[in-house]
Structure formats: structure tokens, C-alpha cells
Design a protein around this motif. Structure first.
Motif, short mmCIF file in Angstrom:
data_model
loop_
_atom_site.label_atom_id
_atom_site.label_comp_id
_atom_site.label_asym_id
_atom_site.label_seq_id
_atom_site.Cartn_x
_atom_site.Cartn_y
_atom_site.Cartn_z
N GLN A 11 50.48 39.51 45.45
CA GLN A 11 49.34 38.91 45.05
C GLN A 11 48.03 39.54 45.04
OE1 GLN A 11 48.10 36.19 48.33
NE2 GLN A 11 50.35 36.32 48.58
N SER A 12 48.28 41.05 45.59
CA SER A 12 46.98 41.76 45.72
C SER A 12 46.61 42.33 44.13
CB SER A 12 47.20 43.06 46.53
OG SER A 12 48.22 43.81 46.17
N ARG B 65 45.63 39.05 41.88
CA ARG B 65 44.32 38.29 42.47
C ARG B 65 43.06 38.76 41.57
NH1 ARG B 65 45.35 35.84 44.89
NH2 ARG B 65 45.57 36.50 47.10
N SER B 66 43.13 40.01 41.16
CA SER B 66 42.00 40.47 40.46
C SER B 66 42.04 40.97 39.08
CB SER B 66 41.27 41.63 41.33
OG SER B 66 42.49 42.64 41.41
N GLY C 252 50.56 34.48 44.05
CA GLY C 252 49.06 34.29 44.32
C GLY C 252 48.13 34.00 43.17
N GLU D 295 45.44 32.05 41.80
CA GLU D 295 44.27 31.28 42.24
C GLU D 295 43.68 30.53 41.28
OE1 GLU D 295 42.24 33.05 45.48
OE2 GLU D 295 44.02 32.95 46.82
#
Ligand code: C2E
Ligand code: MG
Ligand code: MG
Ligand code: MG
Length: 288
Positions: free
Chosen positions: A200-201, A204-205, A234, A236
Motif C-alpha cells: 500500500q505504500s 497510496r501516492s 490500500g 483509498e
């Protein structure tokens, strides 16, 4: 002066460490009683196909409600449980409870269960999985075990043999948190994984950070090349989801598609009568 100050700092660290160790020992002690005290629960998080938003199954996540401290995060208690060995009991409880739950559903949706490196190196994991499948009656292909790369570092041969035995049962294997461990690429070639989960890291971005976008694109391309389905963890936001669809990522999981929750929240999905899945799981019906 400086010496006194040094001692002060030392005492400060000592005190901080003491608390840390005491707290750790307390958690250890309480973890051993968590099962008999009925403090453990499972939550389920939807995993969906990206182009159709059809629900494929759930990741199973462990929750611990401590008698006096309330909820303790798995990122806190799992490492402690791994160090003191109690993860073997917790892991067995998770597998057994999750498989029994899934076996009772009307719909044959999949479940993905996290497996610790300690379980993987314990020797009897394949036998345990086989026994649990037989006892619960869950079809092996509905079970997927999620393994992180850090689980594969220690004792390569043993890890490989264990994973091969598990695969021989018909159970699926997913590489969890892909991209955060060591020598990911050789692990992909050496071990018999059925799916890659992008950590997810990176996800995320993805819509704001060009480097994350490049990394996700590369992992999706790599998975395609290796003929492995790839799931993004992840997710979102709608923008992240759009990006992943554009890049032809196969599956997704994240708060935007559904937060982990008790199975009661998903009863209408797992016990629906309609044979083929006309039910679309997406942001329009996500649980908030
Ligand atoms: P994981 O296997 O990578 O699980 C995904 C984690 O990300 C879960 O955290 C999940 O709640 C969280 N998550 C899912 N979607 C989103 C999102 O959109 N945004 C954010 N910020 N987070 C999201 P959780 O439940 O706290 O678990 C943390 C880790 O603890 C897991 O990471 C896994 O490594 C471990 N864990 C949890 N349950 C078990 C278990 O039964 N056995 C073992 N061995 N480890 C477990
Ligand atoms: Mg996982
Ligand atoms: Mg993960
Ligand atoms: Mg993780």
C-alpha cells in the motif's frame, strides 16, 4: 557536567526501555490468554476485480480486544507473538476460524489468510492446513495464504519445500507487501506464487507522486509478464482506483472499496441466493 548529563540521559533511556520491556512482557502474557478469554475476532476486507468491481473474496485480519487496554493493533501484537512463539496458536486459531466461517457461506467466495514466517518455518504448516481443510470442508482453492518476503529470507530450502507442499493441496499463495522486502524478483521466480499484492505504500501516492506511479506501473507490467494476477492494496481514493484501472491492474483492496469489518456486515453478500455474481461491489455500495 557533561558526565552527569550523560548519566541522566542514560537513566532516561533505561527507564524508557524498562517500560518497554515490562509492557512487552505484559502483552506476551496476556496474548497467551487471549484465546481462552475469547478476546480475538476476525474481520474481513473485500477484494474486488477491478474492471467489474465484482467481489472475489476477503482478506481475513485478526483483531484483539484486550480486557483492560481495549483494541491493540496487529502491527503491535503480531511481532510480539512471533517473538514469543504464541503466533503458532494464534495462527492456527485464525486459520481454523476463517476456514470454518468461509465453509458455511452460500457463495464460494475466497478467503486470504496471513501467515507468519514463524508458522512457515515451523514444519507442520502443510499438515495443519490439510487437517483444517478436511475438518471444515472448505474447498482448497478457496483458501489463499498471504506470505511476506521477509518470511522467505530465512532457510530458503525449507520455505520452498513448505510452500510447495501447501500448493500441492490446491491452496493458493499470494506474495504480500510486494516491493518492500529483499530480492523480490528472484523470490518471484523461485517460489510458486499465484498472486502479487502491491504494497500500500506505493499505491497510496500513486496519483500525486510520479515515482510511486512508475513503481506500480512496473510491478503491474512484471506481473503481466510472469502471468500472475496482481492486486493493489490500500486503495483509498477514486483517483487511485482510476489509475489502477488504467494501468490494467487486476484486483484491488482498500478503504475506498470497503473497510475490514465483522462478517455480519457482509452476510448479504456471502449468503445471497443468486448463483452467479450479479452483485457488484464498488464505491457506490461500500460500507463506511
Ligand atoms: P497486511 O496483511 O498487509 O494487511 C493489510 C493492512 O492494511 C490491514 O491492517 C488493513 O486493515 C490495512 N488496510 C487495508 N486497506 C487499507 C487502506 O485503504 N488504507 C490503510 N491505511 N490501511 C488499509 P491491519 O489489520 O492493522 O493489519 C496489519 C498487519 O498485521 C497485516 O498487514 C499483517 O501483516 C498483520 N496481520 C493481521 N492479521 C494477521 C493474522 O491473522 N496473522 C498474521 N500472521 N498477521 C496478521
Ligand atoms: Mg495481508
Ligand atoms: Mg499487505
Ligand atoms: Mg503489511
Amino acid at each position: 557536567e557533561a558526565k552527569a548529563e550523560g548519566r541522566g540521559i542514560f537513566r532516561f533511556f533505561e527507564a524508557a526501555m524498562g517500560t518497554h520491556l515490562r509492557e512487552r512482557r505484559q502483552i506476551e502474557h496476556d496474548l497467551r490468554h487471549a484465546i481462552p478469554r475469547d478476546e480475538l475476532r476476525l474481520v474481513f476486507q473485500p477484494q474486488t476485480r477491478l474492471n467489474s468491481e465484482e467481489i472475489l473474496g476477503f482478506e481475513v485480519l485478526l483483531r484483539w480486544r484486550h480486557g483492560t487496554r481495549g483494541d491493540i493493533s496487529p502491527s503491535v501484537f503480531i511481532p510480539v507473538a512471533e517473538e514469543c512463539g504464541v503466533i503458532l496458536q494464534l495462527g492456527e486459531w485464525v486459520l481454523r476460524t476463517a476456514c470454518a466461517e468461509a465453509a458455511s457461506w452460500h457463495q464460494p467466495l475466497a478467503i486470504a489468510v496471513n501467515v507468519s514466517r514463524v508458522q512457515l518455518h515451523n514444519g507442520n504448516l502443510p499438515q495443519l492446513v490439510q487437517e483444517i481443510l478436511a475438518t471444515t470442508g472448505l474447498a482448497p482453492e478457496r483458501l489463499e495464504l498471504e506470505v511476506t518476503e521477509t518470511a522467505l529470507i530465512k532457510d530458503f530450502d525449507r520455505a520452498l519445500a513448505t510452500l510447495q507442499q501447501i500448493k500441492a493441496l490446491g491452496v493458493k499463495l499470494a506474495m504480500d507487501d510486494f516491493g518492500t522486502g529483499y530480492s523480490s524478483l528472484s523470490n518471484l521466480r523461485a517460489f510458486p506464487f499465484d498472486k502479487i499484492k502491491i504494497d500500500q505504500s506505493f499505491v497510496r501516492s500513486v496519483d500525486s507522486n510520479e515515482q510511486s506511479a512508475t513503481i506500480v506501473r512496473a510491478i503491474v507490467g512484471l506481473a503481466k509478464g510472469l502471468n500472475l494476477p496482481v492486486l493493489a492494496e490500500g486503495v483509498e481514493t477514486a483517483d487511485e482506483l482510476r489509475f489502477l484501472c488504467r494501468e490494467d491492474c487486476n484486483e484491488a483492496q482498500g478503504y475506498y472499496l470497503g473497510r475490514p469489518g465483522p462478517i455480519e456486515q457482509f452476510r448479504y453478500l456471502v449468503d445471497r441466493e443468486t448463483a452467479d455474481s450479479e452483485v457488484v461491489w464498488g464505491p457506490s455500495q461500500r460500507i463506511v
